[in-house]
Motif scaffolding. Structure first.
Motif, PDB file in Angstrom:
ATOM      1  N   ASN A 108     -99.157  10.061  56.628  1.00 48.91           N
ATOM      2  CA  ASN A 108     -98.292  10.649  57.652  1.00 48.91           C
ATOM      3  C   ASN A 108     -96.876  10.708  57.070  1.00 48.91           C
ATOM      4  O   ASN A 108     -96.196   9.687  56.980  1.00 48.91           O
ATOM      5  N   LYS A 159     -94.295  12.033  58.245  1.00 53.95           N
ATOM      6  CA  LYS A 159     -93.254  12.017  59.291  1.00 53.95           C
ATOM      7  C   LYS A 159     -92.186  13.073  58.997  1.00 53.95           C
ATOM      8  O   LYS A 159     -92.489  14.109  58.430  1.00 53.95           O
ATOM      9  N   GLU A 203     -94.734   6.882  67.726  1.00 55.85           N
ATOM     10  CA  GLU A 203     -93.380   7.474  67.761  1.00 55.85           C
ATOM     11  C   GLU A 203     -93.331   8.641  68.745  1.00 55.85           C
ATOM     12  O   GLU A 203     -92.316   8.854  69.408  1.00 55.85           O
ATOM     13  N   GLU A 231    -103.097   1.489  65.416  1.00 54.37           N
ATOM     14  CA  GLU A 231    -101.781   1.236  64.834  1.00 54.37           C
ATOM     15  C   GLU A 231    -100.973   0.330  65.768  1.00 54.37           C
ATOM     16  O   GLU A 231    -100.304   0.829  66.689  1.00 54.37           O
ATOM     17  N   ALA A 265     -96.333  -3.218  63.936  1.00 50.21           N
ATOM     18  CA  ALA A 265     -96.584  -3.225  62.488  1.00 50.21           C
ATOM     19  C   ALA A 265     -96.145  -1.921  61.822  1.00 50.21           C
ATOM     20  O   ALA A 265     -96.165  -1.820  60.595  1.00 50.21           O
ATOM     21  N   ILE A 266     -95.737  -0.935  62.624  1.00 55.58           N
ATOM     22  CA  ILE A 266     -95.416   0.374  62.036  1.00 55.58           C
ATOM     23  C   ILE A 266     -94.005   0.374  61.477  1.00 55.58           C
ATOM     24  O   ILE A 266     -93.032   0.160  62.203  1.00 55.58           O
ATOM     25  N   GLY A 267     -93.919   0.587  60.170  1.00 58.35           N
ATOM     26  CA  GLY A 267     -92.622   0.708  59.517  1.00 58.35           C
ATOM     27  C   GLY A 267     -91.823  -0.576  59.490  1.00 58.35           C
ATOM     28  O   GLY A 267     -90.633  -0.571  59.172  1.00 58.35           O
ATOM     29  N   GLY A 308    -103.498   1.453  60.771  1.00 55.08           N
ATOM     30  CA  GLY A 308    -102.163   1.888  60.359  1.00 55.08           C
ATOM     31  C   GLY A 308    -101.132   0.856  60.756  1.00 55.08           C
ATOM     32  O   GLY A 308    -101.175   0.309  61.868  1.00 55.08           O
ATOM     33  N   GLY A 309    -100.188   0.618  59.870  1.00 57.29           N
ATOM     34  CA  GLY A 309     -99.126  -0.353  60.158  1.00 57.29           C
ATOM     35  C   GLY A 309     -98.806  -1.123  58.894  1.00 57.29           C
ATOM     36  O   GLY A 309     -99.430  -2.138  58.609  1.00 57.29           O
ATOM     37  N   SER A 310     -97.862  -0.560  58.128  1.00 60.25           N
ATOM     38  CA  SER A 310     -97.407  -1.220  56.891  1.00 60.25           C
ATOM     39  C   SER A 310     -98.547  -1.498  55.909  1.00 60.25           C
ATOM     40  O   SER A 310     -98.528  -2.500  55.199  1.00 60.25           O
ATOM     41  N   MET A 311     -99.539  -0.608  55.861  1.00 63.92           N
ATOM     42  CA  MET A 311    -100.556  -0.754  54.809  1.00 63.92           C
ATOM     43  C   MET A 311     -99.917  -0.349  53.488  1.00 63.92           C
ATOM     44  O   MET A 311     -99.130   0.601  53.438  1.00 63.92           O
ATOM     45  N   LEU A 365    -104.206   4.947  58.010  1.00 65.89           N
ATOM     46  CA  LEU A 365    -103.191   5.970  58.287  1.00 65.89           C
ATOM     47  C   LEU A 365    -101.888   5.363  57.757  1.00 65.89           C
ATOM     48  O   LEU A 365    -101.455   4.300  58.220  1.00 65.89           O
ATOM     49  N   ILE A 366    -101.301   6.044  56.807  1.00 65.99           N
ATOM     50  CA  ILE A 366    -100.238   5.436  56.009  1.00 65.99           C
ATOM     51  C   ILE A 366     -98.928   6.172  56.241  1.00 65.99           C
ATOM     52  O   ILE A 366     -98.879   7.406  56.108  1.00 65.99           O
ATOM     53  N   GLY A 367     -97.869   5.428  56.544  1.00 70.37           N
ATOM     54  CA  GLY A 367     -96.548   6.037  56.702  1.00 70.37           C
ATOM     55  C   GLY A 367     -95.740   5.893  55.423  1.00 70.37           C
ATOM     56  O   GLY A 367     -95.848   6.686  54.494  1.00 70.37           O
ATOM     57  N   GLY A 368     -94.920   4.839  55.356  1.00 73.95           N
ATOM     58  CA  GLY A 368     -93.994   4.666  54.234  1.00 73.95           C
ATOM     59  C   GLY A 368     -94.645   4.785  52.861  1.00 73.95           C
ATOM     60  O   GLY A 368     -94.114   5.473  51.971  1.00 73.95           O
TER      61      GLY A 368
HETATM   62  C1  PEP Z   1     -97.492   5.315  60.702  1.00 73.78           C
HETATM   63  O1  PEP Z   1     -96.409   5.743  61.052  1.00 73.78           O
HETATM   64  O2  PEP Z   1     -98.528   5.867  61.089  1.00 73.78           O
HETATM   65  C2  PEP Z   1     -97.514   4.149  59.829  1.00 73.78           C
HETATM   66  C3  PEP Z   1     -98.630   3.481  59.711  1.00 73.78           C
HETATM   67  O3  PEP Z   1     -96.338   3.837  59.193  1.00 73.78           O
HETATM   68  P1  PEP Z   1     -96.109   2.659  58.127  1.00 73.78           P
HETATM   69  O4  PEP Z   1     -97.261   2.720  57.152  1.00 73.78           O
HETATM   70  O5  PEP Z   1     -94.800   2.991  57.488  1.00 73.78           O
HETATM   71  O6  PEP Z   1     -96.103   1.390  58.887  1.00 73.78           O
END
Ligand code: PEP
Length: 255
Positions: A9, A11, A99, A169, A173-175, A212-215, A233-236
């Motif tokens: 993701n 973003k 978000e 998620e 834990a997200i971001g 998802g959440g800081s993986m 599901l990966i953000g950063g």
């Molecule tokens: C996300 O926004 O879906 C997410 C998991 O972000 P992060 O990996 O940065 O925690």
């Protein structure tokens, strides 16, 4: 048998140029082996979809979007419909990201309507659920997650997750750099599968539930090694091709 999946993701990040570079790096490396065992998806900003789609053409990396309107067309300024995303080659759409829920007013009902519209357009929704820290500390994790899942059953019926992916998620834990422990995540994933199974056993056994959440590359193998965690599901970490691909590799090793 569930094929592991890793979705990035992106973003609100990147430029036309950097999105193309990131997609190219992911596509070229993944073709060299990882992608046989893991489904890889990237979800850029919607104005970058066309260029990223061109890069991914003829590769095994799939394209996703970050949101879709529940309506097909009309007076809905600023929205993009599922059929428009399908025209760009999107095979996945993230729905109900925390978000969206916390910053843009998406509700269980509006997320479920988006989910329904996306599925009707032949795209796979990645339906996000998850509790806040307050919810967890007050023992309400599953009540919150089940109400989010229930909204899809209410809108779409018992087979609402038949062609969908769920992403668990935890909002805390997200971001944040805080990750749910593998046991904490597994516990919720198993309960999500049980909740879906109560409506449709076959859907539940085939349903991919992503964490998802800081993986990141350091914690991915242990999380994805849990029986009900089918990928991430990966953000950063999705914004650096090396990190993202290391997570894909960890997922491929579980296949
Ligand atoms: C996300 O926004 O879906 C997410 C998991 O972000 P992060 O990996 O940065 O925690």
């Amino acid at each position: 048998m569930r094929t592991p999946m890793v979705a990035g993701n992106w973003k609100l990040n990147g430029s036309r140029e950097s999105a193309v570079t990131l997609a190219s790096e992911i596509a070229s490396t993944s073709v060299a082996g990882i992608a046989d065992n893991v489904e890889i998806v990237v979800c850029p900003v919607s104005v970058h979809l066309a260029e990223v789609s061109a890069v991914l053409k003829s590769t095994s990396v799939k394209l996703g979007a970050q949101n879709a309107c529940a309506e097909e067309k009309g007076a809905f300024t600023g929205e993009v419909s599922a059929s428009m995303l399908a025209e760009f080659g999107c095979e996945y759409v993230i729905i109900g990201h925390s978000e969206r829920r916390s910053l843009f007013g998406d509700t269980n009902e509006s997320c479920a309507a988006r989910h329904k519209a996306v599925a009707a357009a032949g795209i796979t929704p990645i339906f996000c659920v998850g509790e806040t820290l307050d919810d967890r500390e007050s023992g309400n994790t599953m009540a919150v997650v089940e109400s989010q899942l229930q909204s899809v059953f209410d809108a779409c019926g018992d087979n609402g997750f038949a062609s969908a992916v769920v992403a668990y998620e935890p909002v805390w834990a997200i971001g944040t750099g805080k990750t749910a422990t593998p046991d904490q995540a597994q516990e919720v994933h198993a309960q999500i599968r049980d909740f879906v199974a109560a409506r449709d056993q076959q859907t539940a056994s085939l349903l991919r539930i992503l964490y998802g959440g800081s993986m990141n590359p350091r914690n991915a193998a242990e999380l994805i090694g849990k029986p009900d965690i089918d990928g991430g599901l990966i953000g950063g970490a999705a914004l650096k091709s090396a990190d993202f691909l290391a997570i894909c590799q960890a997922a491929a090793a579980q296949a």
